[in-house]
Design an enzyme around this catalytic site. Structure first.
Site: not given
Ligand code: NAD
Length: 513
Positions: A153, A249, A381, A176, A283, A227
């Site tokens: 995002n 985060e 969410e 990554k 987020c 994530g």
């Molecule tokens: P996601 O958890 O699906 O993926 C995040 C990252 O993790 C990606 O690069 C993905 O390839 C990687 N990943 C997936 N499985 C993994 C594993 N087993 N081990 C290590 N890495 C792995 O999240 P998303 O869909 O990319 O992002 C959306 C989410 O992120 C929402 O919930 C949002 O609220 C959150 N977010 C939080 C913040 C914050 O600062 N708190 C900021 C931005 C987004």
């Protein structure tokens, strides 16, 4: 557009497969490029190269590191429009959002920490209250190689901010990026390589979840993960098994409390932007509004008027306020949340559906009323352009509902009475609570970005965030050096008696009158 039609847009051109990821423009379906899926062995090799480069980098004084990282910032500044256009094309946000919420944030953060890092990472004295013959201080040492795993995002400001801080702190970085927006990270590496910093010190490994898991397993010294809560828990377990520190985060479900004395024009403007900027894929997005019944009707009307005026379309067009959603699966989630709320009695005041014509992944900015706290739209969410608004009888009720969540990233309070706003803010369970504003603090690098409950572990940004990218070591030096300390060998009744007397003298409770 139905989902079958949407799928056909996504299917044009080459498809992603096990060895490669194809990146597309979510507003048009146009293929933008392809990146490889990095194998576990190649991830390990990247970490090893970063480690070798980091050994020399760690010896460079902080001020010099900061000076060299400024060259990276300057490269971003020079090529800002190239970066903005790619962010907009790959992620679907408008050019203004790509500038204000991504590039500007990274440039300002780099400037802030490059100027202040030397002071922030200087030894920190700990005056000892009793042992005056000793001098203690904290000493900050780079951790080594920091693994950064990031979401789609904010594919520039999140990983680049963390990368810049980690480099200034003396670390190597292996990033990554999300598989949904990998090209922006590849572009960031291109800019980095152009500015004369050690090439292997910062590396990008593209891939999906398994590549992220391989990074945690690849010998890094710390993980900064941003994530979802679900993936965050897996990351925490993997880091726990390897006993490496991780910062997580995670998701948000930000409540906005609107008091009876709020300035309704400012509140409506803030909430509309806070809910729909970046198509609600923030987020910290406003995800639920609790409005006092005294102002509910007027506020809802103002929000609806403003939402109807938003211009949704190609994010590269100057007249666009709301661009495309980045990921088809996220669009489907937002759509489901709205459908299930309506099925349970919610009313759609504005929007409520996918854009019916043309290519691309657009969901209309949507305002929902008649929502209840137990609906998914109020509890889970959304991460899409949907603002549910609920009528409450009192501020007390609003605080209770705001805190009734497993998440606690950000929250917002609207009132003209700043003192009351401060008091309410202190009672809301969230990492950051803003009074009469939304979202802005991610762009203020001196403030910590953190959360409570399942929204975060640890923090990024802020002076403490920079120190967290270091090992904190405690050094104790003697001021005077007698032949032996009193508590060393040999033990004797005389020493015992002396210590007992000294303890009573020092810590004797004051006599009560
Ligand atoms: P996601 O958890 O699906 O993926 C995040 C990252 O993790 C990606 O690069 C993905 O390839 C990687 N990943 C997936 N499985 C993994 C594993 N087993 N081990 C290590 N890495 C792995 O999240 P998303 O869909 O990319 O992002 C959306 C989410 O992120 C929402 O919930 C949002 O609220 C959150 N977010 C939080 C913040 C914050 O600062 N708190 C900021 C931005 C987004």
């Amino acid at each position: 557009m139905g989902s079958a039609q949407m799928q056909s847009v996504r299917d044009q051109g080459p498809a992603s497969h096990d060895d490669a990821i194809v990146s597309r423009n979510p507003a048009t379906g146009e293929v933008l490029g392809e990146v490889p899926v990095t194998s576990a062995a190649d991830v390990k090799a990247a970490v090893a190269r970063a480690r070798a480069a980091q050994r020399d980098w760690a010896k460079v004084p902080v001020a010099e590191r900061a000076r060299r990282v400024l060259a990276f910032r300057d490269e971003i500044l020079t090529r800002a429009e190239e970066v903005i256009e790619l962010i907009s094309r790959e992620g679907g946000k408008t050019r203004l959002e790509a500038l204000g919420m991504e590039v500007l944030v990274a440039v300002d953060l780099a400037t802030y920490f490059c100027k202040r890092a030397e002071g922030i990472l200087a030894p920190h004295p700990i005056p000892l209250h009793l042992l005056k013959t000793k001098k203690s201080y904290l000493h900050y040492v780079p951790r080594g190689v920091v693994g950064i795993i990031s979401p789609w995002n904010f594919p520039f400001s999140i990983p680049l901010g963390e990368t810049i801080m980690a480099l200034i702190a003396g670390n190597g970085v292996v990033l990554k990026p999300s598989e949904i927006t990998p090209l922006i990270a590849v572009k960031a590496k291109e800019l980095y390589d152009a500015c004369g910093l050690p090439r292997d010190l910062f590396q990008v490994v593209t891939g999906r979840g398994p590549t992220g898991a391989a990074l945690i397993d690849g010998g890094v010294d710390q993980i900064i993960f941003t994530g979802s809560v679900t993936t965050g828990k897996k990351v925490a377990v993997a880091c726990g098994e390897r006993l490496i520190p991780c910062t997580l985060e995670l998701g948000g479900k930000a409540p906005a409390i609107v008091c009876a004395d709020a300035d309704l024009d400012r509140t409506a403007n803030a909430l509309v932007w806070g809910a729909f900027a970046n198509s609600g894929q923030v987020c910290a997005s406003v995800e639920r509004v609790y409005a006092h019944e005294a102002v509910y009707d007027e506020l809802v009307q103002k929000i609806a008027e403003r939402t109807r005026k938003l211009r949704q379309g190609n994010p590269l067009d100057d007249g666009t306020d709301v661009g495309a959603m980045t990921w088809d699966q996220q669009l489907a989630i937002a759509e489901d949340r709205v459908k299930s709320a309506v099925a349970s009695g919610a009313k759609i005041l504005v929007g409520g559906k996918r854009k019916a014509t043309g290519p691309g992944m657009f969901f209309e900015p949507t305002v929902l009323t008649d929502v209840k706290q137990d609906m998914d739209v109020m509890r889970k969410e959304i991460f899409g352009p949907v603002m549910p608004i609920m009528r409450v009888r009192s501020e007390e009720e609003a605080i209770g509902l705001a805190n009734d969540s497993h998440l606690g990233l950000t929250a917002y309070v609207f009132t003209k009475d700043r003192e009351k706003g401060r008091k309410i803010a202190e009672r809301v369970e969230a990492g950051t609570v803003m009074v009469n504003d939304v979202l802005f603090s991610y762009g203020a690098p001196e403030t910590p970005w953190l959360g409570v409950k399942q929204s975060a572990v640890g923090r990024t940004h802020s002076d403490d965030g920079l120190r967290d990218l270091c090992q904190t070591r405690h050094i104790a030096v003697d001021r005077i050096a007698p032949k032996r300390e009193m508590w060393w060998y040999p033990y004797s009744p005389r020493t015992y008696g002396f210590m007992l007397k000294a303890m009573r003298l020092l810590f004797r409770a004051k006599k009560r009158r």
